[in-house]
Write a protein that holds these residues in place. Sequence first.
Motif, short mmCIF file in Angstrom:
data_model
loop_
_atom_site.label_atom_id
_atom_site.label_comp_id
_atom_site.label_asym_id
_atom_site.label_seq_id
_atom_site.Cartn_x
_atom_site.Cartn_y
_atom_site.Cartn_z
N LYS A 43 26.23 -8.92 -55.73
CA LYS A 43 25.00 -8.18 -55.42
C LYS A 43 23.80 -9.14 -55.33
N ASN A 44 23.72 -10.09 -56.25
CA ASN A 44 22.62 -11.08 -56.23
C ASN A 44 22.68 -11.95 -54.98
N LYS A 94 28.07 -8.19 -60.06
CA LYS A 94 26.67 -8.56 -60.30
C LYS A 94 26.30 -9.80 -59.47
N ASP A 95 27.15 -10.81 -59.49
CA ASP A 95 26.89 -12.04 -58.72
C ASP A 95 26.93 -11.76 -57.21
#
Length: 173
Positions: free
Chosen positions: A160-161, A157-158
């Motif tokens: 991707k961000n 998730k991080d």
Amino acid sequence: GRGKRGKRAGGQINGTGAVGEKKRKHKRHRLLDEQVALKKKVRRISNLPKELPVNIDGQTPSALLAQLQDLGSLTFDWEILPLDQSIDGDHETIRLVLGKSASGNPSFVRLVSSAKVYEHERNIHYSTRKVVKHHLAGCALKEFGKGKVDWAKLSFKDYKNQLEKIRVGAKVG
């Protein structure tokens, strides 16, 4: 004298087997020397990691690529050239072929604008396909981060961000 020699006693005097044991030890020692020499060659030949690389969530680079494919950021495929098409009988070429996703989530970055190929010559005696595939996937993930984002230190998730920030030109950090 002849009864103590022959097949039963291994051809040794008094059946001790001492000469045969010395030969076996010498052969074992020679084999160990050859194995050490091979291990030295491995260090010179291969720059692959000894353990599978994972991110902080324990996900491998190949798994992260699959997640990016699910998001529609890219497509990827593995190609393995047969041994008869390689430089010699001990190597095979493994390729990671990344392509532009035809469909996808418009809210997320498309990581590949044109086909891109990562390739590695694998010595079939020293490394597995699995290790090479993860190594190639890790190289692609590193390149997506443009040297600013380390995929191994972030959750998916991080990561991707951070990639989204790179796309829009925001400061990464």
